[in-house]
Design a protein around this motif. Structure first.
Motif, mmCIF file in Angstrom:
data_model
loop_
_atom_site.group_PDB
_atom_site.id
_atom_site.type_symbol
_atom_site.label_atom_id
_atom_site.label_comp_id
_atom_site.label_asym_id
_atom_site.label_seq_id
_atom_site.Cartn_x
_atom_site.Cartn_y
_atom_site.Cartn_z
ATOM 1 N N ASP A 1 0.834 -1.212 0.000
ATOM 2 C CA ASP A 1 0.000 0.000 0.000
ATOM 3 C C ASP A 1 0.865 1.257 0.000
ATOM 4 O O ASP A 1 0.565 2.240 -0.695
ATOM 5 N N LEU A 2 1.943 1.243 0.776
ATOM 6 C CA LEU A 2 2.819 2.410 0.839
ATOM 7 C C LEU A 2 3.553 2.629 -0.485
ATOM 8 O O LEU A 2 3.688 3.760 -0.951
ATOM 9 N N LEU A 3 4.040 1.550 -1.083
ATOM 10 C CA LEU A 3 4.749 1.675 -2.359
ATOM 11 C C LEU A 3 3.835 2.251 -3.441
ATOM 12 O O LEU A 3 4.258 3.067 -4.270
ATOM 13 N N LYS A 4 2.587 1.826 -3.446
ATOM 14 C CA LYS A 4 1.630 2.350 -4.423
ATOM 15 C C LYS A 4 1.426 3.848 -4.228
ATOM 16 O O LYS A 4 1.157 4.594 -5.185
ATOM 17 N N MET A 5 1.564 4.299 -2.984
ATOM 18 C CA MET A 5 1.392 5.714 -2.672
ATOM 19 C C MET A 5 2.569 6.547 -3.197
ATOM 20 O O MET A 5 2.402 7.678 -3.641
ATOM 21 N N PHE A 6 3.771 5.957 -3.167
ATOM 22 C CA PHE A 6 4.976 6.690 -3.555
ATOM 23 C C PHE A 6 5.378 6.461 -5.008
ATOM 24 O O PHE A 6 6.142 7.240 -5.564
ATOM 25 N N MET A 7 4.903 5.373 -5.626
ATOM 26 C CA MET A 7 5.320 5.038 -6.999
ATOM 27 C C MET A 7 4.084 4.797 -7.863
ATOM 28 O O MET A 7 3.801 3.680 -8.296
ATOM 29 N N LYS A 8 3.345 5.846 -8.105
ATOM 30 C CA LYS A 8 2.060 5.739 -8.806
ATOM 31 C C LYS A 8 2.202 5.409 -10.282
ATOM 32 O O LYS A 8 1.249 4.947 -10.912
ATOM 33 N N ASP A 9 3.386 5.666 -10.840
ATOM 34 C CA ASP A 9 3.581 5.387 -12.263
ATOM 35 C C ASP A 9 4.153 4.003 -12.525
ATOM 36 O O ASP A 9 4.561 3.683 -13.640
ATOM 37 N N CYS A 10 4.188 3.163 -11.493
ATOM 38 C CA CYS A 10 4.767 1.813 -11.611
ATOM 39 C C CYS A 10 3.727 0.764 -11.214
ATOM 40 O O CYS A 10 2.966 0.957 -10.257
ATOM 41 N N LYS A 11 3.685 -0.358 -11.928
ATOM 42 C CA LYS A 11 2.761 -1.444 -11.608
ATOM 43 C C LYS A 11 3.299 -2.212 -10.407
ATOM 44 O O LYS A 11 4.410 -2.763 -10.450
ATOM 45 N N ILE A 12 2.523 -2.258 -9.317
ATOM 46 C CA ILE A 12 2.953 -2.923 -8.080
ATOM 47 C C ILE A 12 1.910 -3.964 -7.690
ATOM 48 O O ILE A 12 0.725 -3.649 -7.530
ATOM 49 N N LEU A 13 2.355 -5.206 -7.541
ATOM 50 C CA LEU A 13 1.476 -6.317 -7.162
ATOM 51 C C LEU A 13 1.968 -6.927 -5.860
ATOM 52 O O LEU A 13 3.135 -6.773 -5.489
ATOM 53 N N SER A 14 1.101 -7.649 -5.186
ATOM 54 C CA SER A 14 1.510 -8.356 -3.963
ATOM 55 C C SER A 14 0.971 -9.770 -3.972
ATOM 56 O O SER A 14 -0.111 -10.029 -4.529
ATOM 57 N N LEU A 15 1.718 -10.676 -3.361
ATOM 58 C CA LEU A 15 1.319 -12.087 -3.346
ATOM 59 C C LEU A 15 1.761 -12.727 -2.033
ATOM 60 O O LEU A 15 2.927 -12.644 -1.654
ATOM 61 N N HIS A 16 0.806 -13.336 -1.343
ATOM 62 C CA HIS A 16 1.093 -14.078 -0.108
ATOM 63 C C HIS A 16 -0.022 -15.094 0.102
ATOM 64 O O HIS A 16 -1.029 -15.092 -0.630
ATOM 65 N N ARG A 17 0.131 -15.950 1.084
ATOM 66 C CA ARG A 17 -0.781 -17.097 1.220
ATOM 67 C C ARG A 17 -2.214 -16.705 1.587
ATOM 68 O O ARG A 17 -3.145 -17.490 1.391
ATOM 69 N N LYS A 18 -2.429 -15.504 2.112
ATOM 70 C CA LYS A 18 -3.767 -15.137 2.561
ATOM 71 C C LYS A 18 -4.682 -14.666 1.441
ATOM 72 O O LYS A 18 -5.879 -14.514 1.635
ATOM 73 N N ILE A 19 -4.112 -14.405 0.257
ATOM 74 C CA ILE A 19 -4.982 -14.022 -0.874
ATOM 75 C C ILE A 19 -5.258 -15.264 -1.721
ATOM 76 O O ILE A 19 -4.939 -15.331 -2.897
ATOM 77 N N LYS A 20 -5.868 -16.247 -1.111
ATOM 78 C CA LYS A 20 -6.000 -17.593 -1.680
ATOM 79 C C LYS A 20 -6.573 -17.612 -3.088
ATOM 80 O O LYS A 20 -6.012 -18.221 -3.997
ATOM 81 N N ASP A 21 -7.691 -16.936 -3.311
ATOM 82 C CA ASP A 21 -8.376 -17.035 -4.599
ATOM 83 C C ASP A 21 -7.723 -16.199 -5.698
ATOM 84 O O ASP A 21 -7.979 -16.417 -6.879
#
Length: 578
Positions: A284-304
């Motif tokens: 969330d913080l990176l998206k706030m500071f780097m709006k012109d860059c595609k930022i994704l996240s992946l961890h076990r809690k986003i199952k679907d």
């Protein structure tokens, strides 16, 4: 038999089916074999031996078992044609992302061969749909994660699946060390019960451990041990990989990550963190500071969403993926330029596997690890323990540190206007500390040596959170990092805010800290309970043998119970969370 090779890549052997060779050389553009493939393919295909393969990450292990599987099934099909439910090969993977990747590789061959079918059994899909799919369409090659396959065989009790596994020709366990690290030993043994003993088995990993040796004895017959190293490379990471480290003060850490990613903004990065909460917060913080860059996240809690996010990042030309160690093993994502370890991993083996997400298939890549001042000996340790030399990253200049307070002020302002971000920060900080207490290298990563206040500041917290590890005098009167009454911070989500206000109006009830919420560093009571349990067990055994207990035995046990009772009575207000 121990096979070691430093041979250069070779031509694909003539004994392979021509269609397989065409797919390899024309469709996949693999004109030559890698060292691990040149050793494993002939042995596993033509000799009646199981194989245990240890090779550095990114060396081409997937094709070194997919090609032999297809060749073996083609030979069998000539004599005894496989029916749609006849399972010829089973490939077991530790994670669904790796299973999906293997499944995609297998299907690139099956499209051209036109003889066999495959199926993928992983979490995130409906288990009933998996069963219906197999019953309707069958499969000659199964790619599965351990948990899902065990569910199908035991809890779902699929008679059709059990019956057809008896015809299994080849079993592959990919990233075997990770399978065991994740606690799947009992699950694997449960699966082995449904498999025929007369089969070919391949066990592939980047590291060899004592647990793997036990698995070899349990599931392999007459194994051939193969260790393949790259020429002129004595370390465990790929030869095209440059490993760097940078030492940073805790309050500068996130700011420096932003500076680094901006410095390399037109490249493809994977950023590793040690907890799901940290991944969520810092994304969330990176998206706030780097709006012109595609930022994704992946961890076990986003199952679907895991498969969708993984595939989206694979298809990006440039961008950032923030993730946990769920992506540290076996995953092959093309053209990853940098692997950034924002937190050093909790296990030393994971360091090598994380780095191996770049510089794959003879390409070049870079890896950078952030170290706090108290972690400086990690550089020497990883060199000795994993044979990975690290050089200091010299691209950071004094100008990179100038505006760190501006970065923190911006986070403070955002958190003071959005309760969800404020709470994510606190949860991330707590999860970081608790992950730190469980570090395998506790002689280097010592919680007592962490500068908690500066670390909290670096997280962009408004104030230090209440947690057992911080119940000390020096934290009691600590002023907040940002002057705002936190009870007035509201959620942007209206339904959440309405629920929060309703809860605020209810009378506050203090609750006693449960066992799992107590400070992990305070083990006194837990150890005492363990000792009492052991003594009771010993006394029970003694009673069985002598059929009586002495008066001294009773007194000793009674004293232990009194001590435990006294310890519970003397709990301070610090053990109660508001």
């Amino acid at each position: 038999m121990n096979s070691k090779t430093k041979k250069p890549s070779d031509e694909w052997p003539d004994f392979l089916d021509q269609t397989i060779r065409d797919v390899l050389m024309e469709k996949l553009q693999f004109k030559r074999m890698t060292p691990v493939q040149s050793v494993v393919v002939p042995i596993f295909t033509q000799q009646h031996k199981d194989v245990v393969v240890e090779a550095v990450t990114g060396s081409g292990k997937t094709l070194s078992f997919v090609v032999p599987i297809l060749e073996i099934l083609l030979k069998r099909n000539k004599n005894d044609k496989l029916k749609k439910h006849d399972i010829g090969a089973l490939i077991i993977s530790p994670t669904r992302e790796l299973a999906q990747q293997i499944f995609d590789v297998v299907n690139q061959f099956l499209t051209d061969l036109g003889l066999f079918s495959s199926i993928l059994f992983v979490g995130g899909n409906s288990i009933s749909d998996d069963l219906k799919n197999f019953e309707s369409n069958g499969a000659n090659i199964i790619v599965a994660t351990v948990g899902r396959l065990e569910d199908l065989l035991t809890r779902q009790n699929s008679a059709l699946l059990k019956k057809n596994l008896k015809s299994l020709e080849v079993l592959i366990m990919d990233e075997a060390d990770r399978l065991l690290d994740m606690g799947f030993k009992e699950s694997l043994e449960s699966i082995f019960k449904y498999l025929p003993k007369q089969r070919k088995t391949g066990l592939f990993s980047a590291t060899q451990t004592d647990e793997i040796d036990k698995l070899i004895r349990a599931g392999l017959r007459n194994p051939c041990n193969i260790q393949v190293k790259q020429k002129a490379n004595t370390q465990k990471t790929p030869i095209g990989l440059k490993n760097y480290y940078t030492q940073v003060q805790p309050e500068h850490k996130f700011h420096l990550l932003i500076e680094f990613l901006k410095m390399k903004k037109n490249l493809k990065h994977i950023v590793f963190m040690n907890s799901c909460a940290c991944v969520q917060y810092f994304t969330d913080l990176l998206k706030m500071f780097m709006k012109d860059c595609k930022i994704l996240s992946l961890h076990r809690k986003i199952k679907d969403k895991r498969t969708k996010v993984f595939n989206e990042f694979k298809n990006l030309e440039k961008g950032i993926l923030v993730c946990t160690d769920i992506l540290s093993r076996g995953i092959d994502i093309e053209d990853v330029d940098w692997v950034v370890q924002f937190d050093p991993p909790n296990t030393t083996n994971s360091f090598v596997h994380r780095c191996g997400r770049t510089a794959r298939s003879n390409r070049e890549g870079n890896a950078l690890v952030f170290l706090l001042p108290n972690e400086d000996t990690f550089v020497k340790f990883i060199h000795i323990n994993q044979q990975v030399p690290l050089q200091e990253f010299s691209d950071f200049k004094s100008d990179n540190f100038k505006n760190y307070e501006e970065t923190l002020n911006r986070i403070h302002l955002a958190a003071s206007n959005e309760r969800e971000l404020y709470e994510k920060g606190k949860i991330a900080f707590v999860s970081f500390i608790r992950a730190y207490t469980k570090h395998e290298c506790s002689h280097i990563f010592r919680v007592k040596e962490l500068d908690m206040v500066q670390l909290g500041k670096g997280f962009g917290l408004l104030h230090m959170p209440k947690m057992p590890e911080l119940n000390k005098e020096k934290f009691k009167d600590l002023p907040p990092f940002y002057q705002k009454e936190v009870s007035t911070i509201s959620y942007k989500n209206k339904s959440k805010e309405k629920l929060r206000i309703e809860n605020m109006q209810k009378p506050k009830v203090k609750r006693v800290v449960s066992e799992r919420n107590k400070s992990w560093s305070n083990n006194t009571e837990r150890k005492l309970k363990k000792d009492i349990k052991k003594k009771k067990k010993d006394l029970t055994e003694k009673k069985r043998k002598l059929n009586e207990l002495t008066e001294d035995d009773y007194k000793e046990l009674e004293e232990d119970f009194k001590m435990l009772k006294k310890l519970k009575k003397t709990k301070t207000e610090n053990d109660i969370l508001e």
